[in-house]
Scaffold this motif. Structure first.
Motif, PDB file in Angstrom:
ATOM      1  N   TYR A  85       0.792  -1.277   0.003  1.00  0.00           N
ATOM      2  CA  TYR A  85      -0.100   0.034  -0.071  1.00  0.00           C
ATOM      3  C   TYR A  85       0.668   1.344   0.068  1.00  0.00           C
ATOM      4  O   TYR A  85       0.571   2.181  -0.839  1.00  0.00           O
ATOM      5  CB  TYR A  85      -0.834  -0.022   1.221  1.00  0.00           C
ATOM      6  CG  TYR A  85      -2.090   1.181   1.150  1.00  0.00           C
ATOM      7  CD1 TYR A  85      -3.092   1.067   0.335  1.00  0.00           C
ATOM      8  CD2 TYR A  85      -1.924   2.384   1.873  1.00  0.00           C
ATOM      9  CE1 TYR A  85      -3.964   1.930   0.262  1.00  0.00           C
ATOM     10  CE2 TYR A  85      -2.761   3.235   2.018  1.00  0.00           C
ATOM     11  CZ  TYR A  85      -3.825   3.085   0.965  1.00  0.00           C
ATOM     12  OH  TYR A  85      -4.627   4.362   0.965  1.00  0.00           O
ATOM     13  N   CYS A  86       1.950   1.081   0.967  1.00  0.00           N
ATOM     14  CA  CYS A  86       2.711   2.481   0.635  1.00  0.00           C
ATOM     15  C   CYS A  86       3.564   2.516  -0.443  1.00  0.00           C
ATOM     16  O   CYS A  86       3.611   3.776  -1.038  1.00  0.00           O
ATOM     17  CB  CYS A  86       3.984   2.279   1.724  1.00  0.00           C
ATOM     18  SG  CYS A  86       3.201   2.630   3.765  1.00  0.00           S
ATOM     19  N   GLU A  87       3.871   1.650  -1.118  1.00  0.00           N
ATOM     20  CA  GLU A  87       4.530   1.717  -2.596  1.00  0.00           C
ATOM     21  C   GLU A  87       3.384   2.348  -3.359  1.00  0.00           C
ATOM     22  O   GLU A  87       3.929   3.155  -4.369  1.00  0.00           O
ATOM     23  CB  GLU A  87       4.845   0.170  -3.197  1.00  0.00           C
ATOM     24  CG  GLU A  87       6.100  -0.097  -2.451  1.00  0.00           C
ATOM     25  CD  GLU A  87       6.270  -1.653  -2.914  1.00  0.00           C
ATOM     26  OE1 GLU A  87       6.017  -1.848  -4.209  1.00  0.00           O
ATOM     27  OE2 GLU A  87       7.289  -2.333  -2.124  1.00  0.00           O
ATOM     28  N   GLN A  88       2.286   1.997  -3.443  1.00  0.00           N
ATOM     29  CA  GLN A  88       1.065   2.446  -4.356  1.00  0.00           C
ATOM     30  C   GLN A  88       1.080   4.017  -3.939  1.00  0.00           C
ATOM     31  O   GLN A  88       0.848   4.804  -4.835  1.00  0.00           O
ATOM     32  CB  GLN A  88      -0.309   1.549  -4.028  1.00  0.00           C
ATOM     33  CG  GLN A  88      -0.020   0.316  -4.604  1.00  0.00           C
ATOM     34  CD  GLN A  88      -1.441  -0.525  -4.050  1.00  0.00           C
ATOM     35  OE1 GLN A  88      -2.415   0.083  -3.301  1.00  0.00           O
ATOM     36  NE2 GLN A  88      -1.308  -1.824  -4.121  1.00  0.00           N
ATOM     37  N   THR A  90       2.690   6.108  -2.485  1.00  0.00           N
ATOM     38  CA  THR A  90       4.114   7.093  -2.769  1.00  0.00           C
ATOM     39  C   THR A  90       4.379   7.138  -4.158  1.00  0.00           C
ATOM     40  O   THR A  90       4.679   8.296  -4.651  1.00  0.00           O
ATOM     41  CB  THR A  90       5.377   6.377  -2.297  1.00  0.00           C
ATOM     42  OG1 THR A  90       5.609   5.174  -2.673  1.00  0.00           O
ATOM     43  CG2 THR A  90       5.205   6.568  -0.604  1.00  0.00           C
ATOM     44  N   ALA A  91       3.866   6.186  -5.022  1.00  0.00           N
ATOM     45  CA  ALA A  91       3.862   6.384  -6.495  1.00  0.00           C
ATOM     46  C   ALA A  91       2.792   7.493  -6.799  1.00  0.00           C
ATOM     47  O   ALA A  91       3.013   7.923  -8.008  1.00  0.00           O
ATOM     48  CB  ALA A  91       3.644   5.244  -7.257  1.00  0.00           C
ATOM     49  N   ARG A  92       1.791   7.602  -6.277  1.00  0.00           N
ATOM     50  CA  ARG A  92       0.708   8.644  -6.475  1.00  0.00           C
ATOM     51  C   ARG A  92       0.996   9.750  -5.816  1.00  0.00           C
ATOM     52  O   ARG A  92       0.140  10.721  -5.835  1.00  0.00           O
ATOM     53  CB  ARG A  92      -0.589   8.129  -6.247  1.00  0.00           C
ATOM     54  CG  ARG A  92      -1.014   6.914  -6.808  1.00  0.00           C
ATOM     55  CD  ARG A  92      -2.572   6.559  -6.770  1.00  0.00           C
ATOM     56  NE  ARG A  92      -2.819   6.126  -5.206  1.00  0.00           N
ATOM     57  CZ  ARG A  92      -3.119   4.980  -4.751  1.00  0.00           C
ATOM     58  NH1 ARG A  92      -3.086   3.774  -5.617  1.00  0.00           N
ATOM     59  NH2 ARG A  92      -3.468   4.858  -3.595  1.00  0.00           N
ATOM     60  N   GLY A  93       2.089  10.271  -5.068  1.00  0.00           N
ATOM     61  CA  GLY A  93       2.697  11.360  -4.745  1.00  0.00           C
ATOM     62  C   GLY A  93       2.718  11.606  -3.360  1.00  0.00           C
ATOM     63  O   GLY A  93       3.153  12.739  -2.753  1.00  0.00           O
TER      64      GLY A  93
END
Length: 130
Positions: A85-88, A90-93
């Motif tokens: 979830y954190c990867e997702q 952070t990829a969205r800002g």
């Protein structure tokens, strides 16, 4: 994702504990009148309010100066796979302030702020080991 609780970060934990337990009549989960954490439940419904000593979160975030100040509330969201979830996000800002990292032996957490500066905690509950 599930809203786990809204947590109030307090400086005078015993005073706030007495207010929510004795004045408002909410039921404390564990009876930890001196803190640093307690969850209160109303007589009806599943949601509750939690108190946490402000200095505990300030220490986790590395924001502890001479006295804990600043954050007064914490929105807590429970997720199944914290790292993914954190990867997702952070990829969205999103910008993580802390974690993912263990908070206790029962959970891992990550912290971030919303655009207005409100603190958000993402929790992943771990299975208890036998």
């Amino acid at each position: 994702m599930e809203l786990a609780q809204v947590r109030l970060l307090v400086s005078d934990f015993p005073l706030c504990y007495r207010f929510y337990a004795e004045v408002l009549g909410l039921k404390p989960q564990s009876g930890a009148a001196e803190g640093p954490y307690e969850k209160f439940s109303p007589t009806v419904g599943a949601a509750g309010i939690a108190l946490q000593d402000r200095s505990m979160i300030a220490g986790v975030l590395g924001e502890l100066g001479d006295a804990a100040s600043g954050h007064r509330s914490l929105v807590v969201l429970r997720v199944d796979e914290l790292d993914a979830y954190c990867e997702q996000i952070t990829a969205r800002g999103a910008v993580l302030l802390h974690g993912p990292a263990p908070m206790t032996d029962r959970m891992r957490v990550a912290h971030l702020k919303d655009p207005e500066g409100n603190l958000v905690e993402l929790q992943e509950w771990l299975l208890l080991r036998g």
